[in-house]
Structures are given as C-alpha cells and as structure tokens.
Design a protein around this motif. Structure first.
Motif, PDB file in Angstrom:
ATOM      1  N   LEU A   1      -9.672  -4.287  -3.797  1.00 24.66           N
ATOM      2  CA  LEU A   1      -8.365  -3.728  -3.453  1.00 24.66           C
ATOM      3  C   LEU A   1      -7.753  -3.007  -4.647  1.00 24.66           C
ATOM      4  N   ALA A   2      -7.859  -3.610  -5.838  1.00 25.68           N
ATOM      5  CA  ALA A   2      -7.311  -2.980  -7.038  1.00 25.68           C
ATOM      6  C   ALA A   2      -7.988  -1.641  -7.308  1.00 25.68           C
ATOM      7  N   GLU A   3      -9.309  -1.596  -7.151  1.00 26.97           N
ATOM      8  CA  GLU A   3     -10.029  -0.338  -7.385  1.00 26.97           C
ATOM      9  C   GLU A   3      -9.596   0.725  -6.389  1.00 26.97           C
ATOM     10  N   ALA A   4      -9.400   0.343  -5.131  1.00 24.33           N
ATOM     11  CA  ALA A   4      -8.944   1.306  -4.133  1.00 24.33           C
ATOM     12  C   ALA A   4      -7.534   1.792  -4.456  1.00 24.33           C
ATOM     13  N   GLY A   5      -6.692   0.900  -4.936  1.00 27.98           N
ATOM     14  CA  GLY A   5      -5.344   1.308  -5.319  1.00 27.98           C
ATOM     15  C   GLY A   5      -5.356   2.277  -6.484  1.00 27.98           C
ATOM     16  N   ARG A   6      -6.231   2.036  -7.441  1.00 25.73           N
ATOM     17  CA  ARG A   6      -6.342   2.960  -8.580  1.00 25.73           C
ATOM     18  C   ARG A   6      -6.788   4.344  -8.122  1.00 25.73           C
ATOM     19  N   GLU A   7      -7.666   4.379  -7.139  1.00 29.30           N
ATOM     20  CA  GLU A   7      -8.126   5.668  -6.619  1.00 29.30           C
ATOM     21  C   GLU A   7      -6.971   6.443  -5.991  1.00 29.30           C
ATOM     22  N   VAL A   8      -6.111   5.750  -5.257  1.00 32.65           N
ATOM     23  CA  VAL A   8      -4.945   6.420  -4.669  1.00 32.65           C
ATOM     24  C   VAL A   8      -4.034   6.968  -5.756  1.00 32.65           C
TER      25      VAL A   8
ATOM     26  N   GLY B   1      -2.307  11.252  -9.509  1.00 33.90           N
ATOM     27  CA  GLY B   1      -1.185  11.594 -10.371  1.00 33.90           C
ATOM     28  C   GLY B   1       0.149  11.662  -9.671  1.00 33.90           C
ATOM     29  N   GLU B   2       0.166  11.441  -8.355  1.00 34.07           N
ATOM     30  CA  GLU B   2       1.411  11.472  -7.602  1.00 34.07           C
ATOM     31  C   GLU B   2       1.980  10.061  -7.523  1.00 34.07           C
ATOM     32  N   PRO B   3       3.192   9.836  -8.014  1.00 32.01           N
ATOM     33  CA  PRO B   3       3.772   8.489  -7.926  1.00 32.01           C
ATOM     34  C   PRO B   3       3.843   8.015  -6.481  1.00 32.01           C
ATOM     35  N   GLN B   4       3.557   6.749  -6.278  1.00 31.07           N
ATOM     36  CA  GLN B   4       3.541   6.165  -4.943  1.00 31.07           C
ATOM     37  C   GLN B   4       4.519   4.998  -4.875  1.00 31.07           C
ATOM     38  N   SER B   5       5.172   4.852  -3.731  1.00 27.47           N
ATOM     39  CA  SER B   5       5.981   3.665  -3.508  1.00 27.47           C
ATOM     40  C   SER B   5       5.069   2.521  -3.092  1.00 27.47           C
ATOM     41  N   GLN B   6       5.602   1.334  -3.125  1.00 18.40           N
ATOM     42  CA  GLN B   6       4.837   0.167  -2.681  1.00 18.40           C
ATOM     43  C   GLN B   6       4.390   0.346  -1.233  1.00 18.40           C
ATOM     44  N   ALA B   7       5.307   0.822  -0.389  1.00 15.16           N
ATOM     45  CA  ALA B   7       4.968   1.016   1.028  1.00 15.16           C
ATOM     46  C   ALA B   7       3.902   2.091   1.198  1.00 15.16           C
TER      47      ALA B   7
ATOM     48  N   THR C   1       1.075  -4.103   5.509  1.00 10.41           N
ATOM     49  CA  THR C   1       1.083  -3.118   4.422  1.00 10.41           C
ATOM     50  C   THR C   1       1.967  -3.585   3.269  1.00 10.41           C
ATOM     51  N   ARG C   2       3.017  -4.335   3.570  1.00 12.60           N
ATOM     52  CA  ARG C   2       3.876  -4.862   2.504  1.00 12.60           C
ATOM     53  C   ARG C   2       3.078  -5.735   1.544  1.00 12.60           C
ATOM     54  N   ALA C   3       2.233  -6.603   2.095  1.00  8.76           N
ATOM     55  CA  ALA C   3       1.433  -7.484   1.253  1.00  8.76           C
ATOM     56  C   ALA C   3       0.485  -6.675   0.372  1.00  8.76           C
ATOM     57  N   LEU C   4      -0.179  -5.678   0.957  1.00  9.11           N
ATOM     58  CA  LEU C   4      -1.095  -4.847   0.178  1.00  9.11           C
ATOM     59  C   LEU C   4      -0.365  -4.138  -0.953  1.00  9.11           C
ATOM     60  N   GLY C   5       0.768  -3.524  -0.632  1.00  5.77           N
ATOM     61  CA  GLY C   5       1.505  -2.777  -1.643  1.00  5.77           C
ATOM     62  C   GLY C   5       2.065  -3.664  -2.729  1.00  5.77           C
ATOM     63  N   GLU C   6       2.608  -4.823  -2.343  1.00  9.21           N
ATOM     64  CA  GLU C   6       3.247  -5.674  -3.343  1.00  9.21           C
ATOM     65  C   GLU C   6       2.236  -6.305  -4.284  1.00  9.21           C
ATOM     66  N   VAL C   7       1.079  -6.705  -3.774  1.00  8.06           N
ATOM     67  CA  VAL C   7       0.093  -7.299  -4.664  1.00  8.06           C
ATOM     68  C   VAL C   7      -0.486  -6.255  -5.614  1.00  8.06           C
TER      69      VAL C   7
END
Length: 360
Positions: A119-126, A130-136, A151-157
């Motif tokens: 999950l962390a690796e996928a988040g880094r790819e997003v 270079g575009e800032p992302q919100s948790q949601a 989606t809240r759980a995914l974003g918050e972790v």
C-alpha cells in the motif's frame, strides 16, 4: 536528592516554554527551541508565538512555511506538529513504529488483509507525479486495488504513518484557508529522512531537546509528549549528562545541568495559550501548570489563559473581541492584567481593528 515543588516546576516550565519573559528569538529559532508546536488547528501556532516572542510578525511564519524551512506533519503522539525542516528530517524515522501502531489501532480490522508495504509503495506512486493530494484523494486513487477498506482508512494510514509526508501551503498560512494536501518529505525538502542509527542518536537528541524545552521532567513525561514507548535506552544513554531531582510525588526528575530553574517567587505574567499547546500536553503529570479538576481543558481543545503561571480560564475570539471565562476567582489587580494582555491579543487577531475584552 533535592525536591522541586509544583511552583518551582511551574517557573521552570514557563522559562523553558518562553512564557516567563518575552523571548528575543525569531520564529524559526522559537519553533526549534520548543521542539515543534502542536498545530492540528492551522492558525494556533501564530497565537503561540505571539504569546512567547518579544516581536512577532505572522508573515514571518508564513514565509518560513512557503520557503520550506518549517513544515506541518504528523509526528509526536501522531498529531500534526509544526517543526523545523531539520528536526523533521532527523526525527521522523524515530517515530515510524509509533505512527504505524497508533493508526492501526484505529483501522486494524479494516486493513487486516492489506499488505502495508504494498500500500505504501502504491501511495508513493500516486504522489510521485508531484501533485499534492488530500487524504481522501489518495484513498480514492487506490480504492480500485483495495476495495474492501474504506477510502478514509487507506488515506489516513498513508499520510499518518506509511509515507513520510508534509502538509503543503496554503494550509497553515496566516489568515489563509486550505484543505490538508500532502507531498512526500523527500520531494518537499529535497532530502530523505534520516534513518534510525544503532546508537539511536535521534532518541538521545530527543531526550536532551525535550528537557531543554520542558524540563525538569520524568521519563513518563517524555513518553507522554513524544508518544514513544522505546525511549528508556535513550534516557539511560544520556543519564550521565543529566542532573536529578524529585517532585512532590516522589518521582525522579531529569534535567540538563545548566538549564534555567528560576526562583519560584519570580512573577509570572498573564499568557494566552492556543488550543492543544504543548506547555500543557507535553507532560504526563500536568499539575505543575493546571489543577487536576481542570486537566480536561488541555485535551478538549480549549484555549487557556495562564495567570500567575497556572490555568485560570479559557478564551475564545469572536467578532473582534476576546472572551475570557474564568475557572477561578481573581483579585482585581490580576483581572486588570488579564484585560490588558487580552486587549493586545484582540488587536493582534483583528489586526488592530478592535481591542475588546470580556471577562466572565
């Protein structure tokens, strides 16, 4: 072993927290000295610095944020703190295990079947675009791969534990709104966070820095401030550099030898503190600054006012006026001091348009 009563501890705390006399520091120096400032409410650090510095222009702090010299990120106790860039690079890895543990305490069931490293690796790819992302937004971007957790759980972790990130401006700028949007620390600051070393230099540094800003203090106080359970080794490694005292409860207190411990009879001026100020939250035993019956104010998000160094009431700002609600009676002279300092705060918050203070 010398015993320090609550009044002696109170004056030491005020001195270390820059609340006994206005500090001749710039905002960057102050944030560094304080080991960061709790900042989940974006405007609160501005009040915290106004209360501590001899001169303070809010634009200076905003400038530090846009110049990337201070950042907003989850750190101590997994709460948002305002920290210098140097400190977040040095301390973030030391908090990694605690951040994961605390966020998983909330979402363990939802994320039971999720490989967190994947999950962390996928988040880094997003975030690599270079575009800032919100948790949601982060959660939604990955929901197709992990449809079961909310989606809240995914974003918050992701932003709260798995990826070292910062909240980018305009979040946290003076009188500026903006949703919390994130970029990796490495992208924002141009450096990766420092790894944890075998000798735990970061942990030893945390102990010394904490005592400089909060001491004298017990090991339980260090743990309450940081959220870190694994500091006994760091405390033991620094013990030879420290002096020891006892408090009225018999607890051992540690301190830096040359740190200020003012005379308990030194006068303490009225001070207005922002919500969740670490002058209160930075201790396990907060009796040095707040009576036990009012301890809940420090965790409820109430802004408090100190009179003679102790919590005497709460305050709020509406319609250009500062409203103060006392939790104990004050003599007339103290009330006059309260109104005078409150007028300065009202002027600061309303940019000089009003100086109304109401005390009840």
């Amino acid at each position: 072993m010398a015993v320090l009563d609550n009044r002696a501890l109170n004056r030491a705390t005020l001195a270390r927290q820059l609340l006994l006399a206005p500090a001749q520091l710039d905002p960057h120096e102050a944030v560094a000295h304080l080991c960061g400032m709790q900042a989940q409410e974006p405007q609160e650090p501005f009040v915290g610095l106004w209360s501590r510095l001899s001169t303070f222009d809010p634009a200076e702090l905003s400038h530090l944020l846009t110049r990337r010299r201070v950042v907003r990120t989850h750190l101590m106790r997994r709460t948002i703190h305002l920290l210098t860039a140097e400190d977040v690079l040095s301390w973030r890895s030391r908090h990694e295990a605690m951040l994961r543990q605390r966020v998983l305490a909330v979402y363990r069931r939802e994320l039971a079947d999720v490989d967190l490293d994947e999950l962390a690796e996928a988040g880094r790819e997003v975030l690599a675009g270079g575009e800032p992302q919100s948790q949601a937004e982060l959660g939604k971007a990955l929901a197709h791969r992990w449809p079961e957790p909310r989606t809240r759980a995914l974003g918050e972790v992701l932003v709260g534990a798995l990826i070292p990130v910062v909240q980018v401006p305009p979040r946290g700028l003076w009188r500026t709104g903006g949703a919390a949007r994130y970029l990796p620390i490495s992208a924002w600051l141009g450096h990766d966070v420092d790894p944890v070393t075998r000798d735990d230099a970061a942990g030893r540094g945390l102990v010394r820095r904490y005592l400089a800003a909060f001491g004298p203090a017990a090991t339980a106080d260090v743990r309450a401030w940081s959220g870190l359970a694994g500091l006994p080794g760091a405390v033991a490694a620094t013990r030879d550099e420290l002096v020891t005292f006892r408090d009225e409860r018999g607890r051992e207190l540690l301190d830096l030898p040359d740190a200020p411990r003012p005379d308990p009879d030194v006068p303490a001026p009225v001070r207005f503190l922002p919500a969740f100020d670490n002058a209160l939250l930075g201790y396990d035993d907060r009796s040095r600054i707040v009576d036990d019956e009012h301890r809940g104010l420090s965790v409820a998000g109430d802004r408090v006012v100190l009179v003679d160094g102790r919590v005497a009431g709460t305050w709020r700002s509406t319609d250009g006026a500062v409203h103060i609600s006392l939790v104990r009676s004050l003599p007339r002279r103290r009330r006059q001091d309260l109104v005078e300092r409150g007028s300065g705060l009202a002027s600061f918050l309303s940019e000089g348009a009003s100086e109304q203070v109401r005390v009840s």
